[in-house]
Design an enzyme around this catalytic site. Structure first.
Site, PDB file in Angstrom:
ATOM      1  N   HIS A  25       1.132  -1.320   0.152  1.00 31.25           N
ATOM      2  CA  HIS A  25       0.028  -0.183   0.030  1.00 31.25           C
ATOM      3  C   HIS A  25       1.105   1.601  -0.343  1.00 31.25           C
ATOM      4  O   HIS A  25       0.502   2.055   0.916  1.00 31.25           O
ATOM      5  CB  HIS A  25      -1.213   0.213   1.380  1.00 31.25           C
ATOM      6  CG  HIS A  25      -1.913  -0.723   0.880  1.00 31.25           C
ATOM      7  ND1 HIS A  25      -2.936  -1.607   2.574  1.00 31.25           N
ATOM      8  CD2 HIS A  25      -2.519  -1.441  -0.380  1.00 31.25           C
ATOM      9  CE1 HIS A  25      -3.877  -2.587   1.855  1.00 31.25           C
ATOM     10  NE2 HIS A  25      -3.467  -2.634   0.889  1.00 31.25           N
ATOM     11  N   HIS A  81     -11.521  -9.921  -6.371  1.00 30.14           N
ATOM     12  CA  HIS A  81     -10.423  -8.720  -6.192  1.00 30.14           C
ATOM     13  C   HIS A  81     -10.362  -7.661  -7.251  1.00 30.14           C
ATOM     14  O   HIS A  81      -9.269  -7.746  -8.236  1.00 30.14           O
ATOM     15  CB  HIS A  81     -10.029  -8.856  -4.896  1.00 30.14           C
ATOM     16  CG  HIS A  81      -9.240  -7.209  -3.935  1.00 30.14           C
ATOM     17  ND1 HIS A  81     -10.186  -6.744  -4.110  1.00 30.14           N
ATOM     18  CD2 HIS A  81      -8.447  -7.553  -3.213  1.00 30.14           C
ATOM     19  CE1 HIS A  81      -9.670  -6.018  -3.733  1.00 30.14           C
ATOM     20  NE2 HIS A  81      -9.058  -6.407  -2.108  1.00 30.14           N
ATOM     21  N   GLU A  83      -8.528  -5.083  -6.580  1.00 29.49           N
ATOM     22  CA  GLU A  83      -6.750  -4.395  -5.818  1.00 29.49           C
ATOM     23  C   GLU A  83      -5.548  -4.510  -6.637  1.00 29.49           C
ATOM     24  O   GLU A  83      -5.369  -6.032  -7.287  1.00 29.49           O
ATOM     25  CB  GLU A  83      -6.777  -4.689  -4.498  1.00 29.49           C
ATOM     26  CG  GLU A  83      -6.095  -3.305  -3.670  1.00 29.49           C
ATOM     27  CD  GLU A  83      -5.368  -2.948  -2.106  1.00 29.49           C
ATOM     28  OE1 GLU A  83      -6.222  -3.724  -1.665  1.00 29.49           O
ATOM     29  OE2 GLU A  83      -5.048  -2.528  -2.165  1.00 29.49           O
ATOM     30  N   ASP A  85      -2.835  -5.644  -6.472  1.00 23.79           N
ATOM     31  CA  ASP A  85      -2.089  -6.674  -6.799  1.00 23.79           C
ATOM     32  C   ASP A  85      -2.535  -7.662  -6.495  1.00 23.79           C
ATOM     33  O   ASP A  85      -1.882  -9.384  -6.693  1.00 23.79           O
ATOM     34  CB  ASP A  85      -1.360  -6.521  -4.517  1.00 23.79           C
ATOM     35  CG  ASP A  85      -3.130  -6.829  -4.144  1.00 23.79           C
ATOM     36  OD1 ASP A  85      -3.741  -5.882  -4.302  1.00 23.79           O
ATOM     37  OD2 ASP A  85      -2.642  -7.542  -2.328  1.00 23.79           O
ATOM     38  N   HIS A 147     -11.930  -6.680   1.870  1.00 27.42           N
ATOM     39  CA  HIS A 147     -11.709  -5.599   2.850  1.00 27.42           C
ATOM     40  C   HIS A 147     -12.285  -4.349   1.832  1.00 27.42           C
ATOM     41  O   HIS A 147     -12.011  -3.010   2.459  1.00 27.42           O
ATOM     42  CB  HIS A 147     -10.609  -5.041   3.244  1.00 27.42           C
ATOM     43  CG  HIS A 147      -8.681  -4.426   2.147  1.00 27.42           C
ATOM     44  ND1 HIS A 147      -8.518  -3.290   2.266  1.00 27.42           N
ATOM     45  CD2 HIS A 147      -8.891  -5.622   1.567  1.00 27.42           C
ATOM     46  CE1 HIS A 147      -7.487  -4.089   0.992  1.00 27.42           C
ATOM     47  NE2 HIS A 147      -7.599  -4.820   0.875  1.00 27.42           N
ATOM     48  N   ASP A 166      -8.623 -11.483   0.362  1.00 29.61           N
ATOM     49  CA  ASP A 166      -7.913 -11.200   0.760  1.00 29.61           C
ATOM     50  C   ASP A 166      -7.981 -11.515   2.883  1.00 29.61           C
ATOM     51  O   ASP A 166      -7.464 -12.175   3.341  1.00 29.61           O
ATOM     52  CB  ASP A 166      -7.694 -10.072   1.429  1.00 29.61           C
ATOM     53  CG  ASP A 166      -6.809  -9.174   0.430  1.00 29.61           C
ATOM     54  OD1 ASP A 166      -5.778  -9.787  -0.449  1.00 29.61           O
ATOM     55  OD2 ASP A 166      -7.312  -7.696  -0.116  1.00 29.61           O
ATOM     56  N   TYR A 194      -2.291  -8.842   9.431  1.00 29.18           N
ATOM     57  CA  TYR A 194      -2.799  -8.249   7.961  1.00 29.18           C
ATOM     58  C   TYR A 194      -3.830  -8.096   8.967  1.00 29.18           C
ATOM     59  O   TYR A 194      -5.206  -6.435   8.270  1.00 29.18           O
ATOM     60  CB  TYR A 194      -2.957  -9.075   7.310  1.00 29.18           C
ATOM     61  CG  TYR A 194      -3.420  -9.268   5.943  1.00 29.18           C
ATOM     62  CD1 TYR A 194      -2.961  -9.268   5.176  1.00 29.18           C
ATOM     63  CD2 TYR A 194      -4.982  -9.418   5.665  1.00 29.18           C
ATOM     64  CE1 TYR A 194      -3.087  -9.104   3.852  1.00 29.18           C
ATOM     65  CE2 TYR A 194      -5.351  -9.290   4.361  1.00 29.18           C
ATOM     66  CZ  TYR A 194      -4.483  -9.190   3.492  1.00 29.18           C
ATOM     67  OH  TYR A 194      -5.084  -8.802   2.318  1.00 29.18           O
ATOM     68  N   HIS A 227      -2.913 -13.777  -0.428  1.00 29.47           N
ATOM     69  CA  HIS A 227      -1.305 -13.483  -0.231  1.00 29.47           C
ATOM     70  C   HIS A 227      -1.356 -14.764   0.579  1.00 29.47           C
ATOM     71  O   HIS A 227      -1.376 -15.203   1.800  1.00 29.47           O
ATOM     72  CB  HIS A 227      -1.105 -12.025   1.157  1.00 29.47           C
ATOM     73  CG  HIS A 227      -2.250 -11.025  -0.269  1.00 29.47           C
ATOM     74  ND1 HIS A 227      -0.653 -10.871  -1.166  1.00 29.47           N
ATOM     75  CD2 HIS A 227      -2.673 -10.068   0.094  1.00 29.47           C
ATOM     76  CE1 HIS A 227      -1.419  -9.541  -1.479  1.00 29.47           C
ATOM     77  NE2 HIS A 227      -3.182  -9.202  -0.878  1.00 29.47           N
TER      78      HIS A 227
HETATM   79 FE1  FEO Z   1      -7.068  -5.876  -0.885  1.00 30.58          FE
HETATM   80 FE2  FEO Z   1      -4.994  -7.898  -1.501  1.00 30.58          FE
HETATM   81  O1  FEO Z   1      -5.278  -7.066  -2.211  1.00 30.58           O
END
Ligand code: FEO
Length: 399
Positions: A25, A81, A83, A85, A147, A166, A194, A227
């Site tokens: 982030h 997701h 995001e 990543d 999230h 996530d 996390y 992750h």
């Molecule tokens: Fe919320 Fe691992 O992206």
């Protein structure tokens, strides 16, 4: 080129294990143990790709895929997701297979279109929808606000694998991928870090989603998060921990988070800790200097505590900037069920304790007293008062 790793007869890990990552982030989240961007290729009669990897690894990712499959044989992409990543390699991939449908939530239309400005072939799904691969199928389970609004899980029925986005993830790079191939205490610490730093504001969603998933009584052989490690030997442990973490979590711990200019506030912190210890309650006390300790580790310790003491001297009619930063994080994370008080030294003015207290209260912590100030450097009498303050604080907490 990163390697692909076979997970089951039909599921292959095609993500990127990033041993070098030290912040996430931007620089907002420390990742001292690296991370991984987990993507999976699932084959039935049809083939689905679940997620991609962060954009810097897009070429590696596409090469890895090409080494194990003709990209044109990928029938579906599932985006759990939006995001970056996990979606960051979509532009590179979609150049190769532009018409492949991307299964995602309605909310992901906003995040994916908003980030990549492409009108790919999106197919929206909601909880209970299925995707048949022939001989096996996915069931989708929305994970809204875990999230982001767009998070989605999917369950592969034939293999009994939950792809959990996530949720249950950890920023840790483990070459062998599984929860039983690495120090479990380190994995669990990263899972807690996390949760504390990313999931906490959405605890009520996490609690409800866990209940919903558990009520389905799905047989689960593997949990594959986006992750870190794949859970296979400690599924029960991570599920139980998420239940605890999402329910006003606290251990028998108090942390004293402070910063200091000329050691007066540090001396106060240490004397307060001594006072807490004097009461022999068995509570663990942790002293954390906010300018010398990683802020995300401090947040994890606050998450694990039943009460927090915030300390800062007064400077420029305010508090030290490292403490302002911590309190701003605490405010955003919206911890629940925690108590707090403040302390600090001053030369004149002496606003810091009031400011710390106001910040802590605004963040939703229960303030147990008006705090303690010491002018200039604490003498023996002042240190004795700090010890007494610590003794009284733990008495308040134990009520
Ligand atoms: Fe919320 Fe691992 O992206």
């Amino acid at each position: 080129m990163d390697r692909s790793i076979k997970i089951t007869d039909n599921v292959t890990f095609v993500g990127k294990i990033d041993h070098e990552l030290r912040s996430f982030h931007g620089d907002e989240l420390s990742t001292f143990r690296g991370s991984s961007y987990n993507a999976y290729l699932v084959r039935g009669e049809k083939t689905a790709l679940i997620d991609t990897v962060w954009a810097p690894f897009a070429d590696e990712f596409v090469d890895t895929l090409k080494s194990i499959i003709d990209l044109n044989e990928i029938d579906y992409i599932i985006s759990l997701h939006g995001e970056i990543d996990h979606s960051g390699s979509l532009p590179a991939l979609m150049k190769e297979i532009p018409d492949t449908p991307i299964y995602c939530t309605v909310s992901a239309l906003s995040s994916l279109r908003g980030m990549y400005h492409q009108d790919w072939n999106f197919v929206t799904v909601k909880t209970g929808d299925k995707l048949d691969l022939g001989g096996k199928s996915f069931t989708f389970i929305e994970a809204k606000m875990l999230h982001w609004p767009d998070n989605l899980m999917c369950y592969l029925d034939d293999e009994q694998v939950l792809f959990s986005t996530d949720v249950f993830g950890q920023h840790i790079s483990v070459s062998e991928l599984y929860d039983d191939t690495y120090d479990l205490s380190e994995i669990m610490y990263e899972a807690k870090k996390y949760y504390a730093n990313i999931i906490t504001p959405y605890a009520k969603f996490a609690k409800a989603k866990l209940s919903e998933v558990l009520a389905l009584s799905l047989p689960i052989k593997l949990i594959c998060p986006s992750h870190g490690v794949i859970w296979r030997s400690h599924i029960k442990d991570i599920l139980e921990n998420y239940q605890k973490w999402s329910d006003d979590y606290q251990e028998d711990q108090i942390c004293i988070v402070y910063d200091t200019m000329w050691n007066s506030t540090r001396m106060m912190a240490e004397a307060i800790a001594q006072g807490i210890g004097n009461m022999n309650t068995g509570v663990t006390v942790k002293l954390l200097n906010s300018s010398k300790t990683d802020k995300n580790d401090i947040i994890t310790e606050i998450f694990s505590s039943k009460a927090v003491l915030f300390g800062s001297p007064t400077v420029n009619r305010s508090i030290l900037s490292s403490m302002a930063s911590i309190l701003d994080l605490v405010n955003g994370l919206k911890f629940t069920g925690k108590k707090a008080a403040a302390f600090g030294s001053y030369g004149w003015g002496g606003e810091s304790v009031k400011i710390l207290t106001e910040h802590a209260e605004k963040a939703g912590l229960e303030i147990v007293n008006e705090g303690m100030r010491v002018q200039w450097a604490p003498d023996e009498e002042a240190l004795q008062q700090c010890i007494k303050f610590g003794e009284n604080f733990i008495k308040e907490i134990m009520k």
